[in-house]
Write a protein that holds these residues in place. Structure first.
Motif, PDB file in Angstrom:
ATOM      1  N   THR A 108     -46.932 -38.421 -15.220  1.00  0.00           N
ATOM      2  CA  THR A 108     -46.779 -36.969 -15.143  1.00  0.00           C
ATOM      3  C   THR A 108     -47.884 -36.272 -15.925  1.00  0.00           C
ATOM      4  N   THR A 109     -48.182 -36.796 -17.106  1.00  0.00           N
ATOM      5  CA  THR A 109     -49.254 -36.217 -17.911  1.00  0.00           C
ATOM      6  C   THR A 109     -50.600 -36.341 -17.211  1.00  0.00           C
ATOM      7  N   ALA A 110     -50.873 -37.511 -16.649  1.00  0.00           N
ATOM      8  CA  ALA A 110     -52.139 -37.709 -15.945  1.00  0.00           C
ATOM      9  C   ALA A 110     -52.249 -36.802 -14.723  1.00  0.00           C
ATOM     10  N   SER A 111     -51.143 -36.624 -13.985  1.00  0.00           N
ATOM     11  CA  SER A 111     -51.165 -35.745 -12.814  1.00  0.00           C
ATOM     12  C   SER A 111     -51.432 -34.303 -13.209  1.00  0.00           C
ATOM     13  N   ALA A 112     -50.750 -33.843 -14.255  1.00  0.00           N
ATOM     14  CA  ALA A 112     -50.961 -32.473 -14.709  1.00  0.00           C
ATOM     15  C   ALA A 112     -52.390 -32.266 -15.195  1.00  0.00           C
ATOM     16  N   ALA A 113     -52.911 -33.240 -15.945  1.00  0.00           N
ATOM     17  CA  ALA A 113     -54.286 -33.128 -16.415  1.00  0.00           C
ATOM     18  C   ALA A 113     -55.265 -33.116 -15.246  1.00  0.00           C
ATOM     19  N   TRP A 162     -61.313 -40.269 -14.872  1.00  0.00           N
ATOM     20  CA  TRP A 162     -61.396 -41.041 -16.106  1.00  0.00           C
ATOM     21  C   TRP A 162     -60.615 -40.380 -17.242  1.00  0.00           C
ATOM     22  N   LEU A 163     -60.769 -39.081 -17.404  1.00  0.00           N
ATOM     23  CA  LEU A 163     -60.077 -38.393 -18.498  1.00  0.00           C
ATOM     24  C   LEU A 163     -58.562 -38.436 -18.315  1.00  0.00           C
ATOM     25  N   SER A 164     -58.104 -38.104 -17.116  1.00  0.00           N
ATOM     26  CA  SER A 164     -56.661 -38.095 -16.873  1.00  0.00           C
ATOM     27  C   SER A 164     -56.070 -39.497 -16.966  1.00  0.00           C
ATOM     28  N   SER A 165     -56.802 -40.503 -16.484  1.00  0.00           N
ATOM     29  CA  SER A 165     -56.308 -41.880 -16.565  1.00  0.00           C
ATOM     30  C   SER A 165     -56.211 -42.336 -18.017  1.00  0.00           C
ATOM     31  N   LEU A 213     -49.000 -44.386 -10.071  1.00  0.00           N
ATOM     32  CA  LEU A 213     -48.045 -43.319  -9.774  1.00  0.00           C
ATOM     33  C   LEU A 213     -48.726 -41.957  -9.823  1.00  0.00           C
ATOM     34  N   ALA A 214     -49.584 -41.741 -10.805  1.00  0.00           N
ATOM     35  CA  ALA A 214     -50.292 -40.466 -10.894  1.00  0.00           C
ATOM     36  C   ALA A 214     -51.228 -40.276  -9.706  1.00  0.00           C
ATOM     37  N   THR A 215     -51.870 -41.344  -9.257  1.00  0.00           N
ATOM     38  CA  THR A 215     -52.774 -41.248  -8.109  1.00  0.00           C
ATOM     39  C   THR A 215     -52.019 -40.865  -6.848  1.00  0.00           C
ATOM     40  N   VAL A 216     -50.843 -41.459  -6.663  1.00  0.00           N
ATOM     41  CA  VAL A 216     -50.037 -41.127  -5.490  1.00  0.00           C
ATOM     42  C   VAL A 216     -49.592 -39.672  -5.532  1.00  0.00           C
ATOM     43  N   VAL A 217     -49.194 -39.197  -6.699  1.00  0.00           N
ATOM     44  CA  VAL A 217     -48.752 -37.799  -6.825  1.00  0.00           C
ATOM     45  C   VAL A 217     -49.896 -36.839  -6.534  1.00  0.00           C
ATOM     46  N   VAL A 218     -51.058 -37.078  -7.149  1.00  0.00           N
ATOM     47  CA  VAL A 218     -52.198 -36.183  -6.941  1.00  0.00           C
ATOM     48  C   VAL A 218     -52.672 -36.246  -5.489  1.00  0.00           C
ATOM     49  N   ALA A 219     -52.662 -37.459  -4.899  1.00  0.00           N
ATOM     50  CA  ALA A 219     -53.063 -37.584  -3.500  1.00  0.00           C
ATOM     51  C   ALA A 219     -52.114 -36.821  -2.582  1.00  0.00           C
ATOM     52  N   GLY A 220     -50.827 -36.811  -2.924  1.00  0.00           N
ATOM     53  CA  GLY A 220     -49.873 -36.065  -2.118  1.00  0.00           C
ATOM     54  C   GLY A 220     -50.051 -34.567  -2.224  1.00  0.00           C
ATOM     55  N   LEU A 221     -50.503 -34.099  -3.395  1.00  0.00           N
ATOM     56  CA  LEU A 221     -50.672 -32.663  -3.599  1.00  0.00           C
ATOM     57  C   LEU A 221     -52.011 -32.153  -3.080  1.00  0.00           C
ATOM     58  N   ALA A 222     -53.056 -32.927  -3.305  1.00  0.00           N
ATOM     59  CA  ALA A 222     -54.397 -32.456  -2.950  1.00  0.00           C
ATOM     60  C   ALA A 222     -55.101 -33.378  -1.976  1.00  0.00           C
ATOM     61  N   PRO A 246     -41.786 -44.523 -20.115  1.00  0.00           N
ATOM     62  CA  PRO A 246     -43.179 -44.284 -20.496  1.00  0.00           C
ATOM     63  C   PRO A 246     -44.128 -44.219 -19.301  1.00  0.00           C
ATOM     64  N   VAL A 247     -43.855 -45.025 -18.259  1.00  0.00           N
ATOM     65  CA  VAL A 247     -44.725 -45.003 -17.079  1.00  0.00           C
ATOM     66  C   VAL A 247     -44.672 -43.641 -16.394  1.00  0.00           C
TER      67      VAL A 247
END
Length: 299
Positions: free
Chosen positions: A30-35, A77-80, A116-125, A24-25
């Motif tokens: 993944t959903t939060a990163s995509a959003a 806020w929305l993605s989180s 985890l979503a923050t790390v992914v988005v930070a790595g991409l953008a 679930p994490v």
């Protein structure tokens, strides 16, 4: 009917089922990163409509920066919230666990999903965001180096220009008594010398009175005007240079303030995003268990 037990069962016995469910994490992250990426692209598209190369048709840098900061907060806020809620709804039910422990686990799962979503988005953008935040520092430093770059360009225009570090002082030593004759006989030398005086004045913050009088003498000879008119023209040009310098400093200061505002709002939005994701995961877990309990009651 609440599905949580009010006590702790199997005291002293360690369960072989881990409290952390990575499925679930990862799904929520993944959903939060995509959003986040979708909303960031949407915001970039809308933001580009606010910028135009045509004069008078583009929003100010401050307006664009503040709008981007607000949109970044909304995206966070929305993605989180979405990622945290899915994390709570997708996890399996913990049997024989105290209500407070279930709440803590849901909150922790939401927080981990946000991290985890923050790390992914930070790595991409992250590079783009870091560049934007650093624009204020780059703008401020560029003002400090403008005079040096301009002086280098001016010196590169002539093969006979002396070294920039000593050029002004060399001109001062070799300055003739009759500047009029030299200005009329050697236009290139007079132009280069005036340029070095202006650059030295920009570096020091002022042009000495002796240099002003010397430039006025050259201007009067080159432009065929009276000394008073030449001095007025020199004072006017020096004032324009000072105004341009002040405008550049003002623009750099505004860029620094905007970048600082964006950085502070970004940090605040990340903290609030962590809270939103944790609360959403707890809400999702509660609803998941309550709906299962309701099905049991109906059956």
């Amino acid at each position: 009917m609440a599905s949580y037990t009010t006590g702790v069962s199997d005291v002293g016995i360690e369960s072989n089922v881990p409290a952390l469910a990575w499925g679930p994490v990862i799904g929520g992250a993944t959903t939060a990163s995509a959003a986040s990426l979708i909303l960031l692209l949407l915001g970039s598209g809308v933001g580009l409509t606010m910028v135009s190369p045509w004069s008078g048709e583009s929003a100010s840098f401050t307006t664009v920066s503040v709008t981007a900061a607000i949109w970044f907060v909304i995206v966070q806020w929305l993605s989180s919230a979405l990622g945290g809620y899915l994390t709570g709804r997708l996890r399996t039910k913990w049997a024989g666990v105290h209500t407070d422990e279930v709440f803590f686990r849901d909150t922790a799962h939401g927080f981990l999903s946000w991290a985890l979503a923050t790390v992914v988005v930070a790595g991409l953008a992250g590079s783009a965001f870091t560049s934007f935040v650093g624009s204020g520092i780059q703008a401020a430093s560029s003002v400090a180096t403008t005079a040096t770059v301009g002086a280098t360009a001016a010196a590169a225009g002539t093969n006979e220009a002396p070294d920039l570090a000593t050029g002004y002082f060399t001109d001062l030593l070799l300055r003739p008594q009759e500047a009029t004759a030299r200005a009329q006989s050697d236009d290139a030398a007079a132009t280069a010398e005036v340029s070095r005086i202006l650059m030295q004045g920009a570096a020091r913050g002022e042009v000495p009175e002796a240099d002003r009088a010397y430039i006025a003498t050259i201007v009067a000879s080159r432009a065929a005007i009276s000394p008073d008119e030449a001095r007025a023209r020199v004072d006017q040009v020096l004032q324009q240079i000072e105004d341009a310098k002040n405008a550049a400093l003002q623009a750099a200061d505004e860029a620094r303030k905007s970048a600082a505002t964006v950085a502070l709002l970004g940090a605040l939005s990340l903290l609030v995003g962590a809270f939103v994701a944790s609360a959403a995961a707890a809400l999702g877990g509660r609803q998941r268990d309550d709906e299962e309990a309701a099905l049991v009651v109906r059956a």
